[in-house]
Motif scaffolding. Sequence first.
Motif, PDB file in Angstrom:
ATOM      1  N   ILE A 123      49.158  41.882  81.394  1.00  0.00           N
ATOM      2  CA  ILE A 123      49.302  40.686  82.231  1.00  0.00           C
ATOM      3  C   ILE A 123      49.627  39.461  81.369  1.00  0.00           C
ATOM      4  N   GLY A 124      50.801  38.893  81.561  1.00  0.00           N
ATOM      5  CA  GLY A 124      51.190  37.625  80.951  1.00  0.00           C
ATOM      6  C   GLY A 124      50.767  37.446  79.506  1.00  0.00           C
ATOM      7  N   LYS A 125      50.083  36.329  79.254  1.00  0.00           N
ATOM      8  CA  LYS A 125      49.673  35.940  77.905  1.00  0.00           C
ATOM      9  C   LYS A 125      48.669  36.921  77.276  1.00  0.00           C
ATOM     10  N   PHE A 126      47.984  37.711  78.114  1.00  0.00           N
ATOM     11  CA  PHE A 126      47.052  38.708  77.588  1.00  0.00           C
ATOM     12  C   PHE A 126      47.763  39.715  76.692  1.00  0.00           C
ATOM     13  N   ALA A 127      49.055  39.947  76.919  1.00  0.00           N
ATOM     14  CA  ALA A 127      49.817  40.903  76.102  1.00  0.00           C
ATOM     15  C   ALA A 127      49.794  40.507  74.630  1.00  0.00           C
ATOM     16  N   GLU A 128      49.678  39.212  74.340  1.00  0.00           N
ATOM     17  CA  GLU A 128      49.604  38.741  72.954  1.00  0.00           C
ATOM     18  C   GLU A 128      48.371  39.288  72.235  1.00  0.00           C
ATOM     19  N   LEU A 129      47.340  39.654  73.003  1.00  0.00           N
ATOM     20  CA  LEU A 129      46.104  40.161  72.406  1.00  0.00           C
ATOM     21  C   LEU A 129      46.255  41.575  71.859  1.00  0.00           C
ATOM     22  N   LYS A 130      47.391  42.219  72.125  1.00  0.00           N
ATOM     23  CA  LYS A 130      47.661  43.524  71.515  1.00  0.00           C
ATOM     24  C   LYS A 130      47.748  43.386  70.001  1.00  0.00           C
ATOM     25  N   ASP A 131      48.113  42.192  69.545  1.00  0.00           N
ATOM     26  CA  ASP A 131      48.102  41.882  68.109  1.00  0.00           C
ATOM     27  C   ASP A 131      46.633  41.739  67.708  1.00  0.00           C
ATOM     28  N   LYS A 132      46.150  42.696  66.910  1.00  0.00           N
ATOM     29  CA  LYS A 132      44.715  42.721  66.565  1.00  0.00           C
ATOM     30  C   LYS A 132      44.256  41.434  65.883  1.00  0.00           C
ATOM     31  N   SER A 133      45.135  40.784  65.117  1.00  0.00           N
ATOM     32  CA  SER A 133      44.713  39.541  64.458  1.00  0.00           C
ATOM     33  C   SER A 133      44.423  38.453  65.498  1.00  0.00           C
ATOM     34  N   ILE A 134      45.187  38.432  66.575  1.00  0.00           N
ATOM     35  CA  ILE A 134      44.917  37.466  67.645  1.00  0.00           C
ATOM     36  C   ILE A 134      43.673  37.890  68.418  1.00  0.00           C
ATOM     37  N   PHE A 135      43.590  39.178  68.759  1.00  0.00           N
ATOM     38  CA  PHE A 135      42.413  39.656  69.482  1.00  0.00           C
ATOM     39  C   PHE A 135      41.128  39.340  68.715  1.00  0.00           C
ATOM     40  N   ASN A 136      41.148  39.583  67.417  1.00  0.00           N
ATOM     41  CA  ASN A 136      39.952  39.374  66.586  1.00  0.00           C
ATOM     42  C   ASN A 136      39.654  37.901  66.320  1.00  0.00           C
ATOM     43  N   SER A 137      40.539  37.003  66.739  1.00  0.00           N
ATOM     44  CA  SER A 137      40.311  35.566  66.540  1.00  0.00           C
ATOM     45  C   SER A 137      39.386  34.968  67.601  1.00  0.00           C
ATOM     46  N   VAL A 138      38.907  35.775  68.529  1.00  0.00           N
ATOM     47  CA  VAL A 138      38.074  35.286  69.630  1.00  0.00           C
ATOM     48  C   VAL A 138      36.836  34.554  69.100  1.00  0.00           C
ATOM     49  N   LYS A 139      36.484  33.476  69.791  1.00  0.00           N
ATOM     50  CA  LYS A 139      35.310  32.683  69.417  1.00  0.00           C
ATOM     51  C   LYS A 139      34.722  32.046  70.669  1.00  0.00           C
ATOM     52  N   VAL A 140      33.488  31.592  70.551  1.00  0.00           N
ATOM     53  CA  VAL A 140      32.855  30.851  71.642  1.00  0.00           C
ATOM     54  C   VAL A 140      33.485  29.464  71.697  1.00  0.00           C
ATOM     55  N   SER A 141      33.830  29.052  72.908  1.00  0.00           N
ATOM     56  CA  SER A 141      34.398  27.732  73.130  1.00  0.00           C
ATOM     57  C   SER A 141      33.713  27.138  74.355  1.00  0.00           C
ATOM     58  N   PHE A 142      32.958  26.074  74.134  1.00  0.00           N
ATOM     59  CA  PHE A 142      32.126  25.488  75.178  1.00  0.00           C
ATOM     60  C   PHE A 142      31.193  26.562  75.728  1.00  0.00           C
ATOM     61  N   ASP A 143      31.298  26.899  77.008  1.00  0.00           N
ATOM     62  CA  ASP A 143      30.420  27.903  77.622  1.00  0.00           C
ATOM     63  C   ASP A 143      31.079  29.271  77.728  1.00  0.00           C
ATOM     64  N   SER A 144      32.307  29.410  77.211  1.00  0.00           N
ATOM     65  CA  SER A 144      33.036  30.652  77.367  1.00  0.00           C
ATOM     66  C   SER A 144      33.633  31.096  76.039  1.00  0.00           C
ATOM     67  N   ILE A 145      34.773  31.814  76.095  1.00  0.00           N
ATOM     68  CA  ILE A 145      35.426  32.295  74.881  1.00  0.00           C
ATOM     69  C   ILE A 145      36.883  31.860  74.877  1.00  0.00           C
ATOM     70  N   GLU A 146      37.471  31.848  73.678  1.00  0.00           N
ATOM     71  CA  GLU A 146      38.869  31.471  73.543  1.00  0.00           C
ATOM     72  C   GLU A 146      39.453  32.183  72.329  1.00  0.00           C
ATOM     73  N   TRP A 147      40.738  32.542  72.429  1.00  0.00           N
ATOM     74  CA  TRP A 147      41.452  33.139  71.311  1.00  0.00           C
ATOM     75  C   TRP A 147      42.343  32.092  70.650  1.00  0.00           C
TER      76      TRP A 147
END
Length: 82
Positions: free
Chosen positions: A36-60
Amino acid sequence: MYLAIKSVEPQNDYKLLLTFENSEKRVFDVSEYLHIGKFAELKDKSIFNSVKVSFDSIEWSNHLDLDPEILYEKSIRVNQQG
């Protein structure tokens, strides 16, 4: 139910281990969204692994984020010992 996310750890197979403010640990499977859309970018493991807490949720690093309510509702509780 709205619970803030306190920590996130990327796992194998495009899963996230989430800890919510009530100390509950849950696993969210991102693989279901990778077509789905921008989620396809998360197939790149370096982007997927960049996830962090942002405010009350998460962000890549690609600025994609998810609502904490969705993360809670669509995740599976991890059995906790203790």
